[in-house]
Design an enzyme around this catalytic site. Structure first.
Site, PDB file in Angstrom:
ATOM      1  N   LYS A  49     -64.220  16.026  47.977  1.00  0.00           N
ATOM      2  CA  LYS A  49     -64.365  16.342  49.395  1.00  0.00           C
ATOM      3  C   LYS A  49     -65.298  15.354  50.101  1.00  0.00           C
ATOM      4  CE  LYS A  49     -61.805  19.851  50.483  1.00  0.00           C
ATOM      5  NZ  LYS A  49     -60.842  19.770  51.580  1.00  0.00           N
ATOM      6  N   ARG A  52     -69.403   4.295  26.083  1.00  0.00           N
ATOM      7  CA  ARG A  52     -69.381   3.013  25.396  1.00  0.00           C
ATOM      8  C   ARG A  52     -69.024   1.835  26.289  1.00  0.00           C
ATOM      9  NH1 ARG A  52     -67.016   4.281  20.238  1.00  0.00           N
ATOM     10  NH2 ARG A  52     -68.074   6.251  20.490  1.00  0.00           N
ATOM     11  N   THR A  53     -68.038   1.999  27.135  1.00  0.00           N
ATOM     12  CA  THR A  53     -67.653   0.871  27.986  1.00  0.00           C
ATOM     13  C   THR A  53     -68.786   0.537  28.952  1.00  0.00           C
ATOM     14  OG1 THR A  53     -65.351   1.510  27.809  1.00  0.00           O
ATOM     15  CG2 THR A  53     -65.897   0.000  29.580  1.00  0.00           C
ATOM     16  N   HIS A  67     -56.793  -1.395  30.776  1.00  0.00           N
ATOM     17  CA  HIS A  67     -58.193  -1.537  30.374  1.00  0.00           C
ATOM     18  C   HIS A  67     -58.297  -2.945  29.792  1.00  0.00           C
ATOM     19  CE1 HIS A  67     -62.141  -0.808  29.077  1.00  0.00           C
ATOM     20  NE2 HIS A  67     -61.989   0.263  28.318  1.00  0.00           N
ATOM     21  N   ARG A  97     -64.484   1.760  36.922  1.00  0.00           N
ATOM     22  CA  ARG A  97     -63.601   2.652  36.150  1.00  0.00           C
ATOM     23  C   ARG A  97     -63.228   3.799  37.067  1.00  0.00           C
ATOM     24  NH1 ARG A  97     -64.073   4.974  30.186  1.00  0.00           N
ATOM     25  NH2 ARG A  97     -63.300   2.867  29.887  1.00  0.00           N
TER      26      ARG A  97
END
Lengths: 434, 310
Positions: B83, B55-56, B133, B105
């Site tokens: 890695k 959604r974001t 957020h 994010r």
């Protein structure tokens, strides 16, 4: 060449000396100390290097019983050579290195490798600390006796504390047979639960997982109880909490065989240094609060904490310049410890003599190294210090491969200008050579 | 003039007001037949998501497209980061493309802050670890203002996993800054230490905590918290902290109910509540779009003053 250090202010807590005098070094040993302004007969002798250290202080070479030299296995972070050179610059002549190498120092082959490497370099005296358990995994005891014969001076699983109380009990009992102390990195790893800094308002404010002070205190208390049960010799590493200091103080008052160290970062700085996700302040145990800093200072003052170590934990920049929670724990400490210790003298926490005691004879006695003294016949491990010389800590100036210091930019006073090991000048800042 | 949106803590109340009033204008645009404006034509944004998000990411991408920004999505599976390339190398590589916005994010708290210190592009925090957020808090604030007129003086209850919630932290900073009476309701295991210093009131009892509430914000409960000893069963959680119509009776009659999504019906919120007229959950989604458009626009024109205190 044999040496006479002339007119220095000698401070040797092991012999109760705190006055101006000369030190005569012959064949790698302290031949004698001449107090007051008398003339040494040797001064006229040939083949003697006469060094005038008037205005400077002369201490026994500093002893650090908690360093990480990273070799074998992590030579990109530090080597025995680079760590020793950092030590010499910091005034240290004896280093005891923790076993969390790769492979870990849990057998005599690794022990012998470290001992041989240290000897062949002829820099600092290097004494390994062996792992309590094989692979430091807290399950089976290492060959404590054999490793002691090969040169280990103490045993610790350091960053991977022995979680099983029964194994810790057995370790204390078994090590007693060989008269070697067990060093406890006191941390209840379940309670720390992958935390990355001290738990409290700052950790919440930064959205970082916290390690409560109790993770240390609980383990110190457990190990004290086990030391009481077994009569074993217990040394608590890097005490960082007020609760830890109280527990040790109480144990000592009950006559339990426990000693303790702290490090300069726990008596100077707090969790606030983590602000800005500063990975150079990420260390385990984590930097705590002002209340803890005060308690550590009180513990040093009243003797609850016996000695100062560095927990020198050099890391490559790749292991530090990353996300905070992925960054390695540790501070590169050998080159700042003396000046940070001297700041305690300036702050009135310790006398100069007590500070030097806690960085020389006290740690040496805990691990029975026979170092940290200027008594006649002792190995000539000496440091000459200019107490008035100021400097600004610059991480890029560090000799250690690990540039990870939270003290970058600090203005400090007190610089070792000459470091002598076994009668040989190993570090000479001003190139003193009359 | 700052170029980034990293933390609500950096914003002044004036900054927040400006973002909300700008969002109101953009919301009007979103109601038109043709929803696209040329405001940021020629600008490029990269959505850099180190953590899965639907959604974001969708909301940011749509906001960028509505502003005519060129958009590239760069999703980094966590496994290859372990890695592989270092975070900073990834960012520097992306910067070399000459992008104007990097929306990040990341599962580690502090990453947007660390990146903002060397990147030239505008950095927007789309959620970092358990830290913040900020655009979620701004869209929640917008939604509250839309329904209640203002935030100051409102009783706002935040219920649930405060400990692991970056949404909760950003909302706490934002709503207390604007003068709300913020209450946190959770079992003690889900309250981070020291949060009481944030000028909030702490409750472990839901009924007491939502008494006379104007706004109730419920947070997602993740099932894996059971294994960490944070809670026992989701059934027990629902019984004591799940929001039901019956429990809501002690709140104000016109209380609004919010949720950042995705919801667990029957865990933190009952279906009868999230589907009721009290629920503003779908307003939050639309407002999220408008707020993100506002943030992109204001950052590109350097209109935020950042006089907030840290």
């Amino acid at each position: 060449m044999d040496i006479i250090l002339k007119n220095g202010h000698i401070v040797d807590p092991s012999a109760g000396i705190n006055t101006v005098g000369h030190i005569v070094v012959k064949d790698g040993k302290i031949k004698k100390i001449i107090l007051a302004s008398g003339i040494a007969e040797e001064e006229t002798a040939k083949d003697m290097q006469i060094i005038d250290v008037a205005g400077l202080h002369v201490f026994p070479g500093l002893v650090d019983i908690h360093v990480h030299l990273r070799e074998p296995g992590y030579e990109y972070k530090e080597t025995i050579e680079s760590g020793c050179k950092a030590g010499l610059k910091g005034g240290f002549t004896t280093l005891c290195c923790m076993p969390n190498t790769r492979p870990p120092n849990d057998n005599k082959t690794i022990t012998e490798y470290i001992v041989q490497k240290g000897r062949s370099l002829r820099l600092c005296n290097v004494h390994p600390i062996g792992a309590i358990t094989k692979k430091q995994d807290g399950k089976e005891l290492s060959e404590v006796g054999i490793m002691k014969d090969s040169g280990c001076v103490a045993f610790s699983d350091d960053g991977r504390p022995v979680t099983n109380s029964l194994i810790m009990r057995r370790a204390l009992e078994y090590a007693k047979v060989f008269d070697v102390p067990i060093i406890s990195h006191a941390e209840d790893v379940y309670l720390s639960d992958d935390g990355v800094m001290n738990e409290g308002y700052v950790s919440t404010h930064l959205g970082l997982k916290g390690i409560p002070a109790e993770a240390e205190v609980i383990m110190i208390k457990r190990d004290i109880e086990l030391a009481a049960l077994t009569g074993g010799s217990l040394h608590i590493a890097h005490v960082s909490t007020a609760g830890g200091v109280s527990a040790i103080r109480e144990a000592k008052s009950l006559g339990i065989n426990v000693t303790a160290e702290t490090t300069p970062h726990y008596f100077h700085i707090t969790e606030d240094y983590v602000n800005g996700y500063n990975t150079s302040a990420k260390v385990n145990p984590p930097l705590r609060t002002q209340k803890d800093v005060q308690a550590i200072r009180q513990g040093l003052h009243d003797g609850s904490i016996d000695c100062i170590a560095t927990d020198h934990a050099p890391h490559h920049r790749d292991d530090k310049e990353c996300e905070f929670d992925r960054a390695a724990f540790g501070i590169s400490g050998l080159e700042t410890a003396l000046a940070l210790g001297l700041k305690l003298v300036e702050d009135g926490v310790l006398s100069l003599s007590t500070l030097i005691e806690k960085m020389t004879i006290a740690p040496s006695n805990i691990l029975k190294l026979g170092k940290g003294t200027l008594r006649e016949g002792a190995d000539a491990d000496i440091v000459v210090v200019d107490l008035n010389m100021e400097f600004t800590v610059d991480k890029e100036d560090l000799v250690s491969k690990g540039k990870n210091t939270p003290f970058h930019g600090w203005r400090l006073k007190g610089v070792s200008v000459l470091t002598i090991v076994d009668g040989d000048i190993k570090y000479n800042l001003k190139q003193v050579n009359q | 003039m700052y170029k980034d949106l990293i933390s609500i803590k950096d914003l002044s109340t004036q900054d927040i007001d400006l973002i909300i009033s700008t969002a109101i204008s953009f919301k009007e645009v979103l109601q038109r037949d043709i929803k696209k404006v040329p405001t940021l034509r020629g600008k490029t944004a990269i959505n850099l998501f180190f953590e899965p998000s639907t959604r974001t990411k969708t909301s940011f991408e749509l906001a960028q497209k509505r502003l005519s920004t060129d958009v590239i999505n760069f999703t980094v599976p966590t496994s290859s980061v372990v890695k592989g390339e270092s975070l900073f190398d990834t960012i520097k590589t992306i910067e070399a493309y000459g992008v104007d916005f990097i929306i990040i994010r990341h599962q580690s708290s502090g990453v947007p802050y660390l990146v903002s210190r060397f990147a030239n592009a505008s950095i927007i925090n789309a959620g970092d670890g358990i830290n913040e957020h900020p655009t979620q808090a701004l869209l929640d604030t917008f939604t509250i203002i839309e329904r209640k007129g203002a935030v100051a003086g409102l009783n706002i209850a935040i219920v649930g996993d405060i400990f692991h919630s970056r949404v909760a932290r950003s909302n706490i900073y934002c709503l207390t800054k604007l003068g709300a009476n913020v209450r946190l309701i959770a079992p003690n295991t889900l309250l981070p230490k020291g949060i009481e210093n944030e000028n909030v009131h702490i409750y472990t009892n839901l009924d007491k905590g939502i008494k006379d509430a104007d706004v109730i914000m419920t947070l997602r409960i993740q099932k894996e918290r059971q294994s960490g000893g944070f809670l026992s069963t989701t059934e027990e959680y629902f019984r004591f902290w799940g929001l039901t119509r019956k429990k809501m009776a002690s709140a104000k009659p016109d209380v609004i109910v919010m949720h950042p999504g995705p919801m667990n019906r029957g865990v933190e919120i009952a279906s009868e509540v999230c589907d009721s007229l009290h629920s503003v959950i779908y307003d939050q989604v639309v407002n999220g779009l408008a707020v993100r458009m506002a943030v992109l626009y204001l950052l590109s024109s350097a209109k935020l003053n950042y006089t907030g205190s840290l």
